[in-house]
Scaffold this active site. Structure first.
Site, PDB file in Angstrom:
ATOM      1  CD  GLU A 180      -2.844  -1.431   2.260  1.00  0.00           C
ATOM      2  OE1 GLU A 180      -2.864  -0.574   3.150  1.00  0.00           O
ATOM      3  OE2 GLU A 180      -3.541  -2.466   2.295  1.00  0.00           O
TER       4      GLU A 180
ATOM      5  CD  GLU B 147      -4.175  -7.984   1.311  1.00  0.00           C
ATOM      6  OE1 GLU B 147      -5.095  -7.381   1.875  1.00  0.00           O
ATOM      7  OE2 GLU B 147      -2.990  -7.609   1.357  1.00  0.00           O
TER       8      GLU B 147
HETATM    9  O1  G3I Z   1      -5.284  -9.533  18.712  1.00  0.00           O
HETATM   10  C1  G3I Z   1      -6.037  -8.407  19.202  1.00  0.00           C
HETATM   11  C2  G3I Z   1      -7.044  -8.851  20.210  1.00  0.00           C
HETATM   12  O2  G3I Z   1      -6.351  -9.365  21.332  1.00  0.00           O
HETATM   13  C3  G3I Z   1      -7.944  -7.672  20.604  1.00  0.00           C
HETATM   14  O3  G3I Z   1      -8.965  -8.118  21.439  1.00  0.00           O
HETATM   15  C4  G3I Z   1      -8.571  -7.051  19.362  1.00  0.00           C
HETATM   16  C5  G3I Z   1      -9.395  -5.802  19.698  1.00  0.00           C
HETATM   17  O4  G3I Z   1      -9.496  -4.940  18.597  1.00  0.00           O
HETATM   18  O5  G3I Z   1      -7.528  -6.679  18.465  1.00  0.00           O
HETATM   19  C6  G3I Z   1      -6.770  -7.796  18.043  1.00  0.00           C
HETATM   20  O6  G3I Z   1      -5.820  -7.440  17.079  1.00  0.00           O
HETATM   21  C7  G3I Z   1      -6.318  -6.988  15.849  1.00  0.00           C
HETATM   22  C8  G3I Z   1      -5.884  -7.972  14.751  1.00  0.00           C
HETATM   23  O7  G3I Z   1      -6.292  -7.479  13.515  1.00  0.00           O
HETATM   24  C9  G3I Z   1      -6.437  -9.382  14.960  1.00  0.00           C
HETATM   25  O8  G3I Z   1      -7.776  -9.481  14.623  1.00  0.00           O
HETATM   26  C10 G3I Z   1      -5.733  -5.637  15.576  1.00  0.00           C
HETATM   27  O9  G3I Z   1      -6.248  -4.710  16.512  1.00  0.00           O
HETATM   28  C11 G3I Z   1      -6.079  -5.176  14.192  1.00  0.00           C
HETATM   29  O10 G3I Z   1      -5.356  -3.983  13.895  1.00  0.00           O
HETATM   30  C12 G3I Z   1      -5.686  -6.256  13.187  1.00  0.00           C
HETATM   31  O11 G3I Z   1      -6.159  -5.817  11.948  1.00  0.00           O
HETATM   32  C13 G3I Z   1      -5.575  -6.423  10.813  1.00  0.00           C
HETATM   33  C14 G3I Z   1      -5.086  -5.300   9.911  1.00  0.00           C
HETATM   34  O12 G3I Z   1      -4.694  -5.814   8.662  1.00  0.00           O
HETATM   35  C15 G3I Z   1      -3.867  -4.602  10.537  1.00  0.00           C
HETATM   36  O13 G3I Z   1      -2.805  -5.505  10.706  1.00  0.00           O
HETATM   37  C16 G3I Z   1      -6.655  -7.246  10.135  1.00  0.00           C
HETATM   38  O14 G3I Z   1      -6.943  -8.385  10.936  1.00  0.00           O
HETATM   39  C17 G3I Z   1      -6.162  -7.705   8.769  1.00  0.00           C
HETATM   40  O15 G3I Z   1      -7.214  -8.356   8.104  1.00  0.00           O
HETATM   41  C18 G3I Z   1      -5.736  -6.468   7.980  1.00  0.00           C
HETATM   42  O16 G3I Z   1      -5.265  -6.910   6.735  1.00  0.00           O
HETATM   43  C19 G3I Z   1      -5.020  -5.908   5.771  1.00  0.00           C
HETATM   44  C20 G3I Z   1      -3.805  -6.333   4.972  1.00  0.00           C
HETATM   45  O17 G3I Z   1      -2.707  -6.557   5.832  1.00  0.00           O
HETATM   46  C21 G3I Z   1      -3.453  -5.291   3.915  1.00  0.00           C
HETATM   47  N1  G3I Z   1      -4.598  -5.029   3.063  1.00  0.00           N
HETATM   48  C22 G3I Z   1      -5.839  -4.674   3.749  1.00  0.00           C
HETATM   49  C23 G3I Z   1      -6.189  -5.747   4.788  1.00  0.00           C
HETATM   50  C24 G3I Z   1      -7.502  -5.425   5.472  1.00  0.00           C
HETATM   51  O18 G3I Z   1      -7.402  -4.245   6.223  1.00  0.00           O
END
Ligand code: G3I
Length: 370
Positions: free
Chosen positions: A163, A278
Protein backbone atom coordinates in the site's frame (compact mmCIF):
# COMPACT_ATOMS: atom_id res chain seq x y z
CA UNK A 1 10.83 -21.02 -10.61
CA UNK A 2 9.22 -22.41 -7.46
CA UNK A 3 6.83 -19.49 -7.09
CA UNK A 4 5.43 -20.15 -10.58
CA UNK A 5 4.54 -23.81 -10.14
CA UNK A 6 1.17 -24.54 -8.58
CA UNK A 7 1.49 -27.40 -6.15
CA UNK A 8 -0.67 -30.36 -7.10
CA UNK A 9 -0.74 -32.67 -4.15
CA UNK A 10 -1.47 -36.32 -4.73
CA UNK A 11 -4.27 -36.36 -2.19
CA UNK A 12 -6.02 -33.51 -3.96
CA UNK A 13 -5.80 -35.29 -7.29
CA UNK A 14 -7.50 -38.27 -5.72
CA UNK A 15 -10.48 -35.94 -5.28
CA UNK A 16 -12.33 -34.64 -2.25
CA UNK A 17 -13.24 -38.10 -1.00
CA UNK A 18 -9.58 -39.09 -0.62
CA UNK A 19 -8.95 -35.94 1.37
CA UNK A 20 -11.77 -36.71 3.78
CA UNK A 21 -10.94 -40.19 4.92
CA UNK A 22 -11.27 -40.44 8.68
CA UNK A 23 -13.11 -37.12 9.23
CA UNK A 24 -16.64 -36.91 10.60
CA UNK A 25 -18.88 -35.80 7.75
CA UNK A 26 -20.20 -32.29 8.45
CA UNK A 27 -22.33 -30.64 5.71
CA UNK A 28 -19.37 -28.68 4.32
CA UNK A 29 -17.19 -31.77 4.22
CA UNK A 30 -19.89 -33.81 2.49
CA UNK A 31 -20.04 -31.10 -0.19
CA UNK A 32 -16.28 -31.18 -0.48
CA UNK A 33 -16.46 -34.88 -1.26
CA UNK A 34 -18.52 -34.14 -4.36
CA UNK A 35 -16.05 -31.82 -6.10
CA UNK A 36 -12.33 -31.36 -5.47
CA UNK A 37 -11.20 -28.07 -3.93
CA UNK A 38 -10.57 -24.70 -5.54
CA UNK A 39 -6.83 -25.25 -5.80
CA UNK A 40 -7.46 -28.25 -8.05
CA UNK A 41 -9.54 -26.09 -10.42
CA UNK A 42 -6.82 -23.40 -10.36
CA UNK A 43 -4.05 -25.94 -10.96
CA UNK A 44 -5.93 -27.31 -13.98
CA UNK A 45 -5.07 -23.98 -15.63
CA UNK A 46 -1.57 -23.70 -14.21
CA UNK A 47 -2.56 -21.25 -11.44
CA UNK A 48 -2.68 -21.53 -7.66
CA UNK A 49 -5.46 -20.89 -5.22
CA UNK A 50 -4.99 -20.42 -1.50
CA UNK A 51 -6.01 -18.39 1.53
CA UNK A 52 -4.33 -16.04 3.97
CA UNK A 53 -5.30 -17.45 7.35
CA UNK A 54 -6.01 -15.53 10.53
CA UNK A 55 -3.68 -16.92 13.24
CA UNK A 56 -6.73 -17.60 15.47
CA UNK A 57 -8.13 -19.96 12.83
CA UNK A 58 -4.89 -21.88 12.75
CA UNK A 59 -4.58 -22.00 16.54
CA UNK A 60 -8.18 -22.51 17.65
CA UNK A 61 -10.47 -23.71 14.87
CA UNK A 62 -9.76 -27.31 13.82
CA UNK A 63 -13.17 -27.53 12.15
CA UNK A 64 -12.29 -24.67 9.79
CA UNK A 65 -8.74 -25.96 9.35
CA UNK A 66 -10.11 -29.30 8.08
CA UNK A 67 -11.12 -27.44 4.90
CA UNK A 68 -7.78 -25.78 4.29
CA UNK A 69 -5.99 -28.74 2.68
CA UNK A 70 -9.10 -29.53 0.65
CA UNK A 71 -9.38 -26.05 -0.86
CA UNK A 72 -5.90 -24.51 -0.72
CA UNK A 73 -2.66 -25.02 -2.60
CA UNK A 74 -0.93 -21.98 -1.09
CA UNK A 75 -1.12 -20.27 2.29
CA UNK A 76 -0.58 -16.80 3.63
CA UNK A 77 -1.07 -15.17 7.01
CA UNK A 78 -3.20 -12.13 7.74
CA UNK A 79 -0.97 -11.04 10.61
CA UNK A 80 2.02 -13.26 11.38
CA UNK A 81 4.61 -11.72 9.02
CA UNK A 82 3.83 -8.10 9.84
CA UNK A 83 6.29 -5.92 11.68
CA UNK A 84 4.41 -5.68 15.00
CA UNK A 85 4.29 -9.44 15.72
CA UNK A 86 7.77 -10.10 14.29
CA UNK A 87 9.74 -7.30 15.99
CA UNK A 88 7.61 -6.15 18.95
CA UNK A 89 10.61 -4.46 20.59
CA UNK A 90 13.81 -3.15 19.03
CA UNK A 91 16.05 -6.11 18.14
CA UNK A 92 13.69 -8.64 19.75
CA UNK A 93 12.29 -10.93 17.09
CA UNK A 94 9.39 -13.26 17.81
CA UNK A 95 8.93 -16.00 15.24
CA UNK A 96 6.22 -17.93 17.10
CA UNK A 97 3.10 -17.06 15.05
CA UNK A 98 4.87 -17.32 11.72
CA UNK A 99 6.59 -20.57 12.64
CA UNK A 100 3.22 -22.09 13.59
CA UNK A 101 1.92 -21.41 10.10
CA UNK A 102 5.08 -22.71 8.47
CA UNK A 103 5.01 -25.89 10.58
CA UNK A 104 1.41 -26.51 9.53
CA UNK A 105 2.15 -25.75 5.88
CA UNK A 106 5.02 -28.24 5.94
CA UNK A 107 2.70 -31.00 7.12
CA UNK A 108 0.49 -30.26 4.08
CA UNK A 109 3.38 -29.65 1.64
CA UNK A 110 1.93 -26.24 0.95
CA UNK A 111 3.95 -23.21 -0.13
CA UNK A 112 3.57 -20.02 1.92
CA UNK A 113 3.72 -16.34 0.94
CA UNK A 114 4.90 -13.62 3.31
CA UNK A 115 2.89 -10.44 3.96
CA UNK A 116 4.41 -7.86 4.49
CA UNK A 117 7.85 -6.28 5.09
CA UNK A 118 7.11 -2.58 4.75
CA UNK A 119 3.74 -0.99 5.48
CA UNK A 120 2.42 2.14 7.10
CA UNK A 121 0.20 0.05 9.44
CA UNK A 122 0.76 -2.88 11.82
CA UNK A 123 3.97 -1.31 13.09
CA UNK A 124 4.95 -1.55 16.77
CA UNK A 125 4.74 1.63 18.87
CA UNK A 126 8.51 1.83 19.29
CA UNK A 127 8.88 2.10 15.52
CA UNK A 128 6.07 4.60 14.99
CA UNK A 129 7.35 6.82 17.80
CA UNK A 130 11.07 6.39 17.25
CA UNK A 131 11.61 6.39 13.47
CA UNK A 132 13.69 9.36 12.29
CA UNK A 133 15.48 10.40 9.12
CA UNK A 134 18.72 9.47 10.86
CA UNK A 135 17.81 5.91 11.91
CA UNK A 136 15.22 4.78 9.34
CA UNK A 137 17.59 3.19 6.79
CA UNK A 138 19.40 1.24 9.51
CA UNK A 139 16.18 0.00 11.12
CA UNK A 140 14.59 -0.98 7.80
CA UNK A 141 17.77 -2.75 6.70
CA UNK A 142 18.09 -4.70 9.92
CA UNK A 143 14.43 -5.76 9.86
CA UNK A 144 14.43 -6.98 6.28
CA UNK A 145 17.80 -8.71 6.51
CA UNK A 146 16.81 -10.47 9.72
CA UNK A 147 13.27 -11.43 8.74
CA UNK A 148 13.87 -12.42 5.13
CA UNK A 149 17.07 -14.16 6.17
CA UNK A 150 15.25 -16.09 8.90
CA UNK A 151 12.61 -17.35 6.45
CA UNK A 152 15.02 -17.80 3.53
CA UNK A 153 13.98 -20.82 1.47
CA UNK A 154 10.70 -21.21 3.38
CA UNK A 155 8.55 -18.58 1.65
CA UNK A 156 7.78 -18.57 -2.06
CA UNK A 157 6.69 -14.93 -2.26
CA UNK A 158 7.03 -11.71 -0.27
CA UNK A 159 4.83 -8.62 -0.32
CA UNK A 160 7.91 -6.45 0.00
CA UNK A 161 6.06 -3.14 0.15
CA UNK A 162 2.36 -2.85 0.91
CA UNK A 163 0.00 0.00 0.00
CA UNK A 164 2.69 2.48 -1.02
CA UNK A 165 0.26 4.44 -3.19
CA UNK A 166 -2.32 7.03 -2.23
CA UNK A 167 -2.45 9.66 -4.97
CA UNK A 168 -4.73 11.96 -2.94
CA UNK A 169 -1.79 12.66 -0.59
CA UNK A 170 -0.18 14.69 -3.40
CA UNK A 171 3.28 13.15 -3.06
CA UNK A 172 5.68 12.25 -5.94
CA UNK A 173 4.58 9.20 -7.98
CA UNK A 174 1.25 9.20 -6.13
CA UNK A 175 3.02 7.77 -3.08
CA UNK A 176 1.29 7.62 0.27
CA UNK A 177 2.43 10.08 2.90
CA UNK A 178 3.69 7.32 5.21
CA UNK A 179 6.31 7.12 7.94
CA UNK A 180 8.66 5.51 5.42
CA UNK A 181 8.19 8.23 2.79
CA UNK A 182 8.64 10.96 5.39
CA UNK A 183 11.90 9.51 6.72
CA UNK A 184 13.51 8.00 3.62
CA UNK A 185 11.75 9.56 0.62
CA UNK A 186 10.63 7.47 -2.37
CA UNK A 187 13.89 5.49 -2.21
CA UNK A 188 12.52 3.39 0.67
CA UNK A 189 10.85 1.19 -1.95
CA UNK A 190 14.13 0.68 -3.82
CA UNK A 191 15.95 -0.14 -0.60
CA UNK A 192 13.34 -2.68 0.52
CA UNK A 193 13.34 -4.57 -2.78
CA UNK A 194 17.14 -4.66 -3.01
CA UNK A 195 17.41 -5.94 0.57
CA UNK A 196 14.78 -8.62 0.03
CA UNK A 197 16.44 -9.79 -3.19
CA UNK A 198 19.79 -10.08 -1.42
CA UNK A 199 18.38 -11.93 1.62
CA UNK A 200 16.29 -14.50 -0.30
CA UNK A 201 16.74 -14.25 -4.06
CA UNK A 202 14.25 -17.00 -4.85
CA UNK A 203 11.12 -15.54 -3.21
CA UNK A 204 8.94 -13.67 -5.72
CA UNK A 205 9.06 -9.98 -4.83
CA UNK A 206 5.66 -8.26 -4.99
CA UNK A 207 4.55 -4.65 -4.75
CA UNK A 208 1.13 -5.10 -3.16
CA UNK A 209 -1.73 -2.59 -3.34
CA UNK A 210 -5.47 -2.20 -3.79
CA UNK A 211 -8.15 -0.20 -5.56
CA UNK A 212 -7.41 -0.99 -9.22
CA UNK A 213 -10.73 -2.60 -10.05
CA UNK A 214 -13.63 -0.15 -9.71
CA UNK A 215 -14.72 3.22 -8.42
CA UNK A 216 -13.73 6.87 -8.69
CA UNK A 217 -10.15 6.52 -7.44
CA UNK A 218 -9.26 3.48 -9.56
CA UNK A 219 -8.03 5.31 -12.69
CA UNK A 220 -5.58 7.40 -10.64
CA UNK A 221 -4.45 4.33 -8.71
CA UNK A 222 -3.82 2.32 -11.89
CA UNK A 223 -1.89 5.20 -13.49
CA UNK A 224 0.17 5.73 -10.36
CA UNK A 225 1.06 2.03 -10.14
CA UNK A 226 2.17 1.85 -13.78
CA UNK A 227 4.25 5.03 -13.47
CA UNK A 228 5.85 3.80 -10.25
CA UNK A 229 6.64 0.38 -11.74
CA UNK A 230 8.28 1.78 -14.84
CA UNK A 231 10.34 4.16 -12.73
CA UNK A 232 11.44 1.33 -10.41
CA UNK A 233 12.32 -0.92 -13.34
CA UNK A 234 14.21 1.86 -15.14
CA UNK A 235 16.63 2.08 -12.22
CA UNK A 236 17.02 -1.64 -11.77
CA UNK A 237 14.88 -2.14 -8.67
CA UNK A 238 14.20 -5.90 -8.50
CA UNK A 239 10.40 -5.83 -8.33
CA UNK A 240 8.97 -8.95 -9.97
CA UNK A 241 5.21 -8.87 -9.49
CA UNK A 242 2.22 -6.74 -8.65
CA UNK A 243 0.14 -8.00 -5.76
CA UNK A 244 -3.42 -6.91 -6.51
CA UNK A 245 -5.24 -7.26 -3.21
CA UNK A 246 -8.72 -7.71 -4.69
CA UNK A 247 -10.72 -6.36 -1.75
CA UNK A 248 -13.77 -5.93 -3.96
CA UNK A 249 -16.74 -3.68 -3.29
CA UNK A 250 -19.87 -3.95 -5.45
CA UNK A 251 -20.91 -0.62 -3.90
CA UNK A 252 -18.09 1.05 -5.87
CA UNK A 253 -19.91 0.27 -9.14
CA UNK A 254 -19.24 -2.39 -11.73
CA UNK A 255 -15.75 -3.83 -12.22
CA UNK A 256 -14.05 -1.59 -14.76
CA UNK A 257 -13.27 -4.62 -16.92
CA UNK A 258 -11.78 -2.86 -19.95
CA UNK A 259 -9.46 -0.67 -17.90
CA UNK A 260 -8.51 -3.55 -15.60
CA UNK A 261 -7.62 -5.71 -18.61
CA UNK A 262 -5.46 -2.89 -20.02
CA UNK A 263 -3.80 -2.51 -16.61
CA UNK A 264 -2.96 -6.23 -16.48
CA UNK A 265 -1.65 -6.08 -20.05
CA UNK A 266 0.58 -3.12 -19.19
CA UNK A 267 2.00 -4.98 -16.19
CA UNK A 268 2.62 -8.07 -18.32
CA UNK A 269 4.30 -5.93 -21.00
CA UNK A 270 6.82 -4.81 -18.38
CA UNK A 271 7.72 -8.46 -17.83
CA UNK A 272 6.08 -8.56 -14.40
CA UNK A 273 3.74 -11.15 -12.87
CA UNK A 274 0.42 -10.57 -11.11
CA UNK A 275 -0.79 -12.24 -7.92
CA UNK A 276 -4.27 -11.67 -6.49
CA UNK A 277 -3.30 -11.56 -2.84
CA UNK A 278 -6.28 -10.71 -0.60
CA UNK A 279 -9.50 -11.29 -2.50
CA UNK A 280 -12.86 -10.90 -0.77
CA UNK A 281 -16.14 -9.25 -1.76
CA UNK A 282 -17.70 -6.96 0.82
CA UNK A 283 -21.48 -7.02 0.75
CA UNK A 284 -22.41 -3.75 2.49
CA UNK A 285 -24.25 -2.56 -0.63
CA UNK A 286 -26.12 -5.83 -1.19
CA UNK A 287 -29.50 -6.88 0.26
CA UNK A 288 -29.78 -8.60 3.62
CA UNK A 289 -31.48 -11.70 2.18
CA UNK A 290 -28.87 -14.38 1.70
CA UNK A 291 -29.80 -15.64 -1.76
CA UNK A 292 -29.52 -12.30 -3.59
CA UNK A 293 -26.58 -11.27 -1.37
CA UNK A 294 -24.55 -14.37 -2.18
CA UNK A 295 -25.50 -14.10 -5.84
CA UNK A 296 -24.28 -10.49 -5.94
CA UNK A 297 -20.99 -11.41 -4.26
CA UNK A 298 -20.46 -14.32 -6.66
CA UNK A 299 -21.25 -12.33 -9.80
CA UNK A 300 -18.95 -9.51 -8.75
CA UNK A 301 -16.11 -11.87 -7.90
CA UNK A 302 -16.54 -13.65 -11.21
CA UNK A 303 -16.51 -10.37 -13.17
CA UNK A 304 -13.16 -9.57 -11.52
CA UNK A 305 -11.56 -13.00 -11.90
CA UNK A 306 -12.58 -13.32 -15.54
CA UNK A 307 -10.45 -10.27 -16.31
CA UNK A 308 -7.41 -10.99 -14.16
CA UNK A 309 -7.27 -14.68 -15.09
CA UNK A 310 -7.38 -13.75 -18.76
CA UNK A 311 -3.87 -12.39 -18.28
CA UNK A 312 -0.98 -14.77 -18.78
CA UNK A 313 0.85 -12.76 -16.12
CA UNK A 314 -1.56 -13.85 -13.36
CA UNK A 315 -0.05 -16.67 -11.32
CA UNK A 316 -2.86 -17.29 -8.87
CA UNK A 317 -5.33 -16.07 -6.28
CA UNK A 318 -5.36 -15.93 -2.50
CA UNK A 319 -8.49 -14.98 -0.60
CA UNK A 320 -8.26 -13.07 2.70
CA UNK A 321 -9.45 -16.02 4.75
CA UNK A 322 -11.28 -19.07 3.49
CA UNK A 323 -14.63 -18.82 5.25
CA UNK A 324 -16.94 -16.09 6.54
CA UNK A 325 -16.15 -17.18 10.11
CA UNK A 326 -13.47 -14.62 10.76
CA UNK A 327 -13.40 -11.72 8.33
CA UNK A 328 -11.79 -8.33 8.95
CA UNK A 329 -14.83 -6.76 7.25
CA UNK A 330 -17.06 -7.55 10.23
CA UNK A 331 -15.01 -5.37 12.53
CA UNK A 332 -13.48 -2.85 10.12
CA UNK A 333 -16.29 -2.28 7.57
CA UNK A 334 -19.46 -3.67 9.19
CA UNK A 335 -22.80 -3.69 7.39
CA UNK A 336 -25.25 -0.98 8.39
CA UNK A 337 -27.76 -3.67 9.42
CA UNK A 338 -25.06 -5.39 11.55
CA UNK A 339 -25.56 -8.73 9.78
CA UNK A 340 -22.30 -10.63 9.39
CA UNK A 341 -20.59 -10.14 6.04
CA UNK A 342 -20.47 -13.04 3.53
CA UNK A 343 -17.36 -12.15 1.50
CA UNK A 344 -15.52 -15.48 1.14
CA UNK A 345 -15.90 -18.81 -0.71
CA UNK A 346 -17.16 -20.82 2.31
CA UNK A 347 -19.88 -19.76 4.78
CA UNK A 348 -19.62 -19.88 8.58
CA UNK A 349 -20.66 -23.55 8.51
CA UNK A 350 -17.83 -24.18 6.04
CA UNK A 351 -20.28 -24.87 3.22
CA UNK A 352 -19.42 -23.84 -0.31
CA UNK A 353 -21.24 -20.69 -1.40
CA UNK A 354 -22.08 -19.26 -4.83
CA UNK A 355 -18.73 -17.40 -4.70
CA UNK A 356 -16.94 -20.76 -4.40
CA UNK A 357 -18.70 -22.04 -7.53
CA UNK A 358 -18.06 -18.76 -9.37
CA UNK A 359 -14.36 -18.96 -8.52
CA UNK A 360 -14.19 -22.56 -9.64
CA UNK A 361 -15.85 -21.72 -12.92
CA UNK A 362 -13.58 -18.72 -13.43
CA UNK A 363 -10.50 -20.92 -12.93
CA UNK A 364 -11.81 -23.59 -15.26
CA UNK A 365 -12.76 -21.02 -17.92
CA UNK A 366 -9.34 -19.34 -17.78
CA UNK A 367 -6.65 -19.84 -20.37
CA UNK A 368 -3.92 -22.31 -19.49
CA UNK A 369 -1.02 -20.50 -17.87
CA UNK A 370 2.26 -21.42 -19.49
O1 G3I B 1 -5.28 -9.53 18.71
C1 G3I B 1 -6.04 -8.41 19.20
C2 G3I B 1 -7.04 -8.85 20.21
O2 G3I B 1 -6.35 -9.37 21.33
C3 G3I B 1 -7.94 -7.67 20.60
O3 G3I B 1 -8.96 -8.12 21.44
C4 G3I B 1 -8.57 -7.05 19.36
C5 G3I B 1 -9.39 -5.80 19.70
O4 G3I B 1 -9.50 -4.94 18.60
O5 G3I B 1 -7.53 -6.68 18.46
C6 G3I B 1 -6.77 -7.80 18.04
O6 G3I B 1 -5.82 -7.44 17.08
C7 G3I B 1 -6.32 -6.99 15.85
C8 G3I B 1 -5.88 -7.97 14.75
O7 G3I B 1 -6.29 -7.48 13.52
C9 G3I B 1 -6.44 -9.38 14.96
O8 G3I B 1 -7.78 -9.48 14.62
C10 G3I B 1 -5.73 -5.64 15.58
O9 G3I B 1 -6.25 -4.71 16.51
C11 G3I B 1 -6.08 -5.18 14.19
O10 G3I B 1 -5.36 -3.98 13.89
C12 G3I B 1 -5.69 -6.26 13.19
O11 G3I B 1 -6.16 -5.82 11.95
C13 G3I B 1 -5.57 -6.42 10.81
C14 G3I B 1 -5.09 -5.30 9.91
O12 G3I B 1 -4.69 -5.81 8.66
C15 G3I B 1 -3.87 -4.60 10.54
O13 G3I B 1 -2.81 -5.50 10.71
C16 G3I B 1 -6.65 -7.25 10.13
O14 G3I B 1 -6.94 -8.39 10.94
C17 G3I B 1 -6.16 -7.71 8.77
O15 G3I B 1 -7.21 -8.36 8.10
C18 G3I B 1 -5.74 -6.47 7.98
O16 G3I B 1 -5.26 -6.91 6.74
C19 G3I B 1 -5.02 -5.91 5.77
C20 G3I B 1 -3.80 -6.33 4.97
O17 G3I B 1 -2.71 -6.56 5.83
C21 G3I B 1 -3.45 -5.29 3.91
N1 G3I B 1 -4.60 -5.03 3.06
C22 G3I B 1 -5.84 -4.67 3.75
C23 G3I B 1 -6.19 -5.75 4.79
C24 G3I B 1 -7.50 -5.42 5.47
O18 G3I B 1 -7.40 -4.25 6.22
Amino acid sequence: MRHFSPPIRRRALLGGAGALAGLAVAPGLAQAAALPGLHVAAAAKGRFYGAALHPDTLAHDPQAMAHVPIECGMLGSQLAFKWAPLQPEPNRFDWKQADQLLAYARTQHMPVRGHTLVWYQANPDWLVKGLTKANAARILTQHIQTVVGHFRGQLVQWDVVNEALWPADGQPYGLRDSLWLRTLGPGYIDLAFHLCAAADPSALRCLNDYGFDAGREAPRKRDAMLTLLSSLLSRGVPVQAVGMQGHLDPGAGPIDQKALAAFCAAIAAMGLKIVITEMDVRDNSLPAAIIPRDAGVAAYGRAYLDVVLESQATLGVLTWGLSDRLTWLDWQIPRADHLPQRPLPLDTEMRRKPLWYAMREAFLAAKMHI
